[in-house]
Design an enzyme around this catalytic site. Structure first.
Site, PDB file in Angstrom:
ATOM      1  N   SER A 202      42.537  39.471  51.158  1.00  0.00           N
ATOM      2  CA  SER A 202      41.439  39.112  50.265  1.00  0.00           C
ATOM      3  C   SER A 202      40.469  38.147  50.962  1.00  0.00           C
ATOM      4  CB  SER A 202      42.026  38.503  48.987  1.00  0.00           C
ATOM      5  OG  SER A 202      41.082  38.475  47.966  1.00  0.00           O
ATOM      6  N   ASP A 471      41.072  49.475  45.230  1.00  0.00           N
ATOM      7  CA  ASP A 471      40.937  48.016  45.156  1.00  0.00           C
ATOM      8  C   ASP A 471      39.519  47.702  44.675  1.00  0.00           C
ATOM      9  OD1 ASP A 471      40.750  45.288  45.567  1.00  0.00           O
ATOM     10  OD2 ASP A 471      41.478  45.346  47.656  1.00  0.00           O
TER      11      ASP A 471
END
Ligand SMILES: *[C@@H]1O[C@H](CO)[C@@H](O)[C@H](O)[C@H]1NC(C)=O
Ligand SMILES: *[C@@H]1O[C@H](CO)[C@@H](O)[C@H](O)[C@H]1NC(C)=O
Ligand SMILES: *[C@@H]1O[C@H](CO)[C@@H](O)[C@H](O)[C@H]1NC(C)=O
Ligand SMILES: *[C@@H]1O[C@H](CO)[C@@H](O)[C@H](O)[C@H]1NC(C)=O
Length: 544
Positions: A202, A471
Site C-alpha cells: 500500500s 484492489d
C-alpha cells in the site's frame, strides 16, 4: 487495511470502531470518520465493549496476539535528515533470525502508516517468514516515523508534523540500513555489503519502489505490493473498481440507491429532510456530510482478505443487507412513504444498515452533528498525540491526496453521491492544520512530490510490482488502466493476483502449501525472483 476501535491507520485509510475506520490503507473517507473515531475513543474507557463486535480489522485482530519471539528494538534517527538540527528520536523495529544463516540477505518490511505491531504477523507467518525461510535471510519490520511508538514530537500540531514527509521517511530507512547492528548477530549486516530486499504494501509499497529508485546502491531489490506510486488529488476510480467488481446485484442496488438519493438532494429540496430522517440523520445539517456517511460501508471492500482470519466480511454483510429481505425481485419496486417520499426498496435497506451500523454508534451524550458533521473546524483542533488520525491525514493533505469523489461524468453510473466532491473530501485539511510558525499545509497536496519519482511508470531492475486485480487502489499503481502494459520478467516482475484485493501477498499461512492456489502461486513466484536476484548478487558483488 482494516475495524475496531483502535488506532488503525491503514491507506491504508480510515477505519473506525466496527463501523468506520480511519485506517491509513483506506482512502480518506472524510471527516465524520475522524469524529466517530474520536468519540469512540472518548467512550471506550467507559464502555469498552461497545465497538468490538463487528468489522474486525486485520490490524486489530493481530494486535491482540503477542510476538514474544521478536522483542522490540530501537534505533536512533535524526529528526531532520536534511539540516544540522541535532534532535533525534527512537525508531522502533523488530527482527526474526529464525532462518538466518551467515551470508543471507536482510528482508525489511516497511510498516507504513500503521503501528509496526500490526505488521508482526508478516514476520511470523507472512511474506517476511516466507522470503527469509527461502533465502536464509534475516527479517525486519521497521516502524515508520510518527506511527506506533516511533513518535519524534510532543504533539501533532502543524509545526510538529513538518518532519513527516516522504523524503524524511525514506532517509530514515536508508540510514537504518547502513547503520543498524542486530542484537545477538556478530556479522555486520549493513547495506551495501549485505543485500537488502525492501518490501512494503500500500503506502509502504510506494515507499518500497521509491527506495529502490532513490537509494539504488543500498536497496538491492524491492517489492511494491499494492504500491500506490501514482499520487492523485482525486481518486474516483477507487469506487469504480468496487462498482465493477462487486456482485452485480449489489452494484445495481447501490447505483439505484445513489441515483434516487441524489435526485432528492439535488432536485427536491422539501424531501431532503424526510430522506435523511429515514437514515436516522434528520438533524445532520449538511448534505455532503450525509452522503459521506453513505460511502462509509464501501471502505470495507479493501478489508477483504483470502484468509478469513485476517480480513473482514463487512462488505458482504452490507450487500446482503441491501438485498434483504425481498431478494432481487423487489429491486425495481418503490415504496411510497409519508410526506411524499417515494423510494426504491433498496434505499430503505440502505437506511436501516446505516442506522444499525453507524448512527447507533453515536449515542446519548453526542449529537448527530457531533458524530457526522464535518463543517465545524473546532472538532479537529486537538493536537494531542493520542489523536493518531492526524499523522496519516497530514500525509494525505501534504503529499498524497486520493480524495474520493463521484465519477466526473454526470451520467456515469455511480455508487458515490455527486455531492462527494474534492471540496468536501479535502475540507479537513484546512480545518485540522492551521498554519504554524514554521510550516503551512498547502491548499491542496503537492502530489508532484510523489509522482516525480516515476508514478505509474516507475521501474528499475530488481523492482517487483505486485497488485491485486480488484484492489480499489489498483488505479493508483503501475497496474492502473492509465499505465502502459509491461512485460513480466525475473528482473522486473510485474504481477497481478487474479481476484486479489489489497496487499494479498503480504500475509501467509504457517504452512504455505495450505494457501489458496493464487496466493501460493504468488508466494512461489516471489521466492523465485528474489532467489534469482540473490544468485546474481553472489555472482557479482560477493567476488569483490
Ligand atoms: C507542541 O510541541 C512543541 C514541542 O515539540 C511545543 O513547542 C509546542 O508548544 C507544542 N504546542 C502546543 C500547542 O502545545
Ligand atoms: C485531546 O484529546 C485527548 C484524548 O485524545 C484528551 O485526553 C484531551 O483532554 C483533549 N484535549 C483537549 C484540549 O480537549
Ligand atoms: C512540489 O514538489 C515538487 C517535487 O518535490 C517540487 O519541485 C515543487 O517545488 C513542489 N511544489 C510546491 C508548490 O511546493
Ligand atoms: C549466496 O551465497 C551465500 C554464501 O555463500 C549462500 O549461503 C547462499 O545460498 C547463496 N545464495 C544464492 C541465492 O545462491
Amino acid at each position: 487495511m482494516h475495524l475496531k476501535c483502535i488506532q488503525a491507520a491503514s491507506l491504508a485509510f480510515l477505519n473506525i470502531c466496527g463501523a468506520l475506520a480511519i485506517s491509513s490503507s483506506s482512502p480518506f473517507l472524510g471527516a465524520h470518520s475522524v469524529n466517530l473515531w474520536r468519540l469512540s475513543r472518548e467512550r471506550r474507557t467507559k464502555e469498552p465493549a461497545l465497538f468490538t463486535s463487528q468489522d474486525d480489522s486485520q490490524a486489530s485482530f493481530h494486535a491482540q496476539v503477542s510476538y514474544t519471539e521478536f522483542p522490540e528494538q530501537w534505533f536512533e534517527q535524526p529528526l531532520d535528515h536534511f539540516s544540522d538540527d541535532p534532535h533525534t528520536f527512537k525508531q522502533r523495529y523488530w527482527f526474526s533470525k529464525r532462518h538466518y544463516q551467515k551470508g543471507g540477505p536482510v528482508i525489511i518490511l516497511d510498516s507504513g502508516e500503521l503501528s509496526g505491531v500490526d505488521r508482526l504477523p508478516f514476520l511470523d507467518t507472512g511474506i517476511l517468514e516466507i522470503l527469509t525461510k527461502a533465502t536464509n535471510g534475516l527479517g525486519v519490520v521497521l516502524e515508520h516515523r510518527y506511527y506506533g511508538e516511533s513518535i519524534p514530537v510532543a504533539n501533532f500540531s502543524t509545526d510538529s508534523l513538518r518532519w513527516l514527509n516522504n523524503a524524511q521517511a525514506a532517509a530514515d530507512s536508508a540510514n537504518f540500513m547502513t547503520r543498524v547492528k542486530f542484537d545477538g548477530i556478530d556479522e555486520d549486516l549493513t547495506a551495501p555489503d549485505t543485500p537488502w530486499i525492501y518490501y512494503g504494501g500500500s503506502y509502504a509499497g510506494a515507499r518500497s519502489a521509491h527506495m529502490r529508485v532513490l537509494y539504488p546502491d543500498l536497496v538491492f531489490g524491492a517489492i511494491a505490493s499494492s504500491g500506490v506510486t501514482h499520487a492523485a488529488l482525486e481518486l474516483w476510480e477507487y469506487m469504480e473498481v468496487i462498482r465493477r467488481a462487486a456482485d452485480p446485484g449489489c452494484s445495481r442496488r447501490l447505483e439505484t440507491s445513489i441515483a434516487a438519493i441524489d435526485n432528492i438532494l439535488l432536485n427536491v429540496p422539501r424531501l431532503r429532510k424526510p430522506l435523511k430522517a429515514l437514515f436516522g440523520l434528520a438533524s445532520l445539517e449538511h448534505d455532503d456530510d450525509f452522503t459521506n456517511v453513505l460511502s462509509s460501508p464501501l471502505g470495507s471492500w479493501q478489508e477483504k482478505n483470502w484468509d478469513p482470519d485476517f480480513g473482514s466480511d463487512a462488505f458482504e454483510r452490507f450487500c446482503a443487507a441491501l438485498a434483504h429481505p425481498f431478494g432481487a425481485i423487489a429491486d425495481e419496486r418503490s415504496i411510497a412513504l409519508p410526506g411524499g417520499l417515494e423510494l426504491p426498496i433498496t434505499v430503505l435497506n440502505y437506511a436501516n444498515y446505516i442506522k444499525e451500523n453507524y448512527v447507533s454508534k453515536c449515542t446519548q451524550e453526542s449529537t448527530i452533528e457531533d458524530c457526522f458533521g464535518s463543517h465545524d473546524a473546532e472538532k479537529f483542533q486537538n493536537i494531542s498525540l493520542s489523536e493518531t488520525w492526524r499523522a496519516w491525514t497530514f500525509q494525505v493533505c501534504t503529499e498524497w491526496g486520493y480524495f474520493i469523489i463521484a465519477p466526473p461524468a454526470e451520467d456515469a453510473p455511480r455508487i458515490v453521491s455527486r455531492l462527494t466532491t474534492l471540496e468536501s473530501s479535502s475540507r479537513i485539511c484546512h480545518q485540522a492544520y492551521p498554519p504554524g510558525e514554521h510550516f503551512a499545509v498547502p491548499f491542496l497536496p503537492n502530489v508532484t512530490a510523489v509522482n516525480v519519482l516515476g508514478g505509474f511508470h516507475i521501474a528499475a531492475d530488481r523492482l517487483a510490482i505486485i497488485d491485486g486485480e480488484v484492489d480499489p487502489w489498483r488505479p493508483a499503481t503501475p497496474h492502473s488502466e492509465y499505465a502502459s502494459v509491461r512485460p513480466d520478467t525475473l528482473f522486473r516482475p510485474f504481477k497481478l493476483i487474479p481476484d486479489g484485493v489489497h496487499r494479498y501477498d503480504e500475509n501467509g499461512l504457517r504452512n504455505m502449501d495450505d494457501e489458496p492456489f493464487e496466493i501460493l502461486n504468488i508466494h512461489k513466484e516471489e521466492i523465485a525472483f528474489v532467489t534469482t536476484w540473490l544468485e546474481d548478487w553472489n555472482k557479482t558483488q560477493r567476488r569483490k
